[in-house]
Design a protein around this motif. Structure first.
Motif: not given
Length: 376
Positions: A275-288
């Motif tokens: 779950v923590a890894g999925a949150v990090a990937v979603l933030v990276a997708l939205a930001a960059n």
């Protein structure tokens, strides 16, 4: 023939139309008898665990406080022993250990809050944007319409129990959490101060070989809990540092809050890290964008593989580690019974129970000999 004669009983059974229960049981094939016995034992065990879980849910604040107290006591036991070696009284050593814990928690909490309090709103926005981008990708590349995806999201929200916020229920929950925290601190002090004397008192009430079995199984369970608590905290910290550094290198915003989420997720094996890894990937997708999201995913997978294949065997003792299938079942059962708190405590409870049962079973299979006096 007289009454009670075996011949009369046999004739009566024949007249009634069949053999007795004992003869019918003996006539069954042994695989069927074994299956019946094992099924009955399994039903009794599952019913007992279900009843204990329901009692724990009814007494949720007390159960959470006891679980947190045992976890923290096993974690801080080396600190207490170090202070006791310095010839400090038991009460003073326990008080200093509790104050050290409070100082670390307050200091780390204040530091994290000052650095990330202004970023949590931004984190929520980034997650929303990441979900929107994921939604666009799903609807454009898969045979799924927007209406079908909305229905799936609504069903997931209903299953999670999301609804209108009840201020009374929120205040009651906050009061229970605060009361559980205070109770855990008080119990932590007394367990650090008098835990060993309490255990010796329990052993002094037992005699014969049972005393040795209880002493060794209790010692094995306590060592397992201590190794699990310290190992889990160390591995969670290493995961958080590794993923946090990767996020900083990739210039993903909100690296510190994401590292904190990774650290907390490390206490729920497999599921928490995912779950923590999925949150990090979603933030990276939205930001960059998708390129940074893929690089973030690769970094998360690499850190978790290094942790699972290299660090965990070195940090965790062999007797503490459980099979991933057992961990998944334990986390799922704990979540269904007691929610997030159940997910946190399910794996250590399973590990301790396994070590205790294994120790008792080893005593039963070992040839009997002279019973030595249990160590302190």
């Amino acid at each position: 023939m007289v009454a009670g004669d075996p011949g009369t009983d046999t004739g009566a059974r024949k007249a009634s139309g069949g053999p007795g229960p004992r003869q019918a049981w003996s006539g069954l094939p042994w695989p069927v008898r074994s299956a019946v016995l094992w099924s009955a034992c399994l039903v009794v065990i599952v019913a007992g665990l279900y009843l204990l879980g329901k009692i724990a849910v009814l007494l949720a604040p007390l159960a959470i406080a006891l679980a947190a107290t045992l976890f923290l006591t096993a974690l801080l036991d080396p600190v207490l022993l170090l202070l006791r070696r310095l010839r400090l009284p038991a009460a003073l050593a326990a008080l200093l250990t509790v104050l050290l814990l409070l100082g670390i928690l307050v200091g780390v909490g204040a530091l994290v809050w000052n650095l990330t309090a202004s970023q949590f709103d931004q984190l929520s926005q980034q997650l929303t944007q990441g979900l929107e981008r994921s939604r666009d990708f799903v609807t454009s590349s898969l045979p799924v319409t927007d209406a079908q995806l909305d229905d799936l999201v609504d069903q997931a929200r209903q299953a999670a129990g999301s609804g209108s916020v009840d201020p009374i229920a929120g205040a009651r929950t906050a009061t229970e959490v605060l009361g559980s925290a205070l109770l855990a601190l008080v119990l932590l002090f007394f367990l650090l101060k008098d835990g060993r004397s309490m255990w010796h008192w329990v052993l002094s009430r037992m005699t014969g070989p049972n005393r040795q079995v209880v002493a060794e199984s209790g010692r094995a369970g306590w060592q397992t809990l201590g190794a699990y608590s310290r190992g889990t905290m160390l591995i969670a910290a290493i995961d958080a540092i590794g993923i946090g550094v990767a996020l900083v290198v990739l210039r993903v915003p909100l690296a510190l809050p994401l590292a904190l989420i990774t650290f907390l997720g490390g206490f729920v094996p497999i599921i928490g890290a995912t779950v923590a890894g999925a949150v990090a990937v979603l933030v990276a997708l939205a930001a960059n964008g998708p390129t940074t999201a893929l690089l973030t995913l690769a970094a998360v997978v690499a850190v978790q593989q290094i942790e699972g294949n290299l660090l965990e065997p070195l940090v965790m003792k062999r007797q503490v580690r459980l099979h991933p299938a057992v961990i998944l079942v334990a986390v799922t059962a704990g979540t269904l019974i007691a929610g997030i708190a159940g997910a946190f405590v399910s794996v250590p409870i399973t590990a301790v129970l396994w070590r205790v049962i294994d120790t008792i079973q080893s005593h039963r299979t070992t040839p009997a000999g002279p019973t030595p006096a249990p160590a302190g």
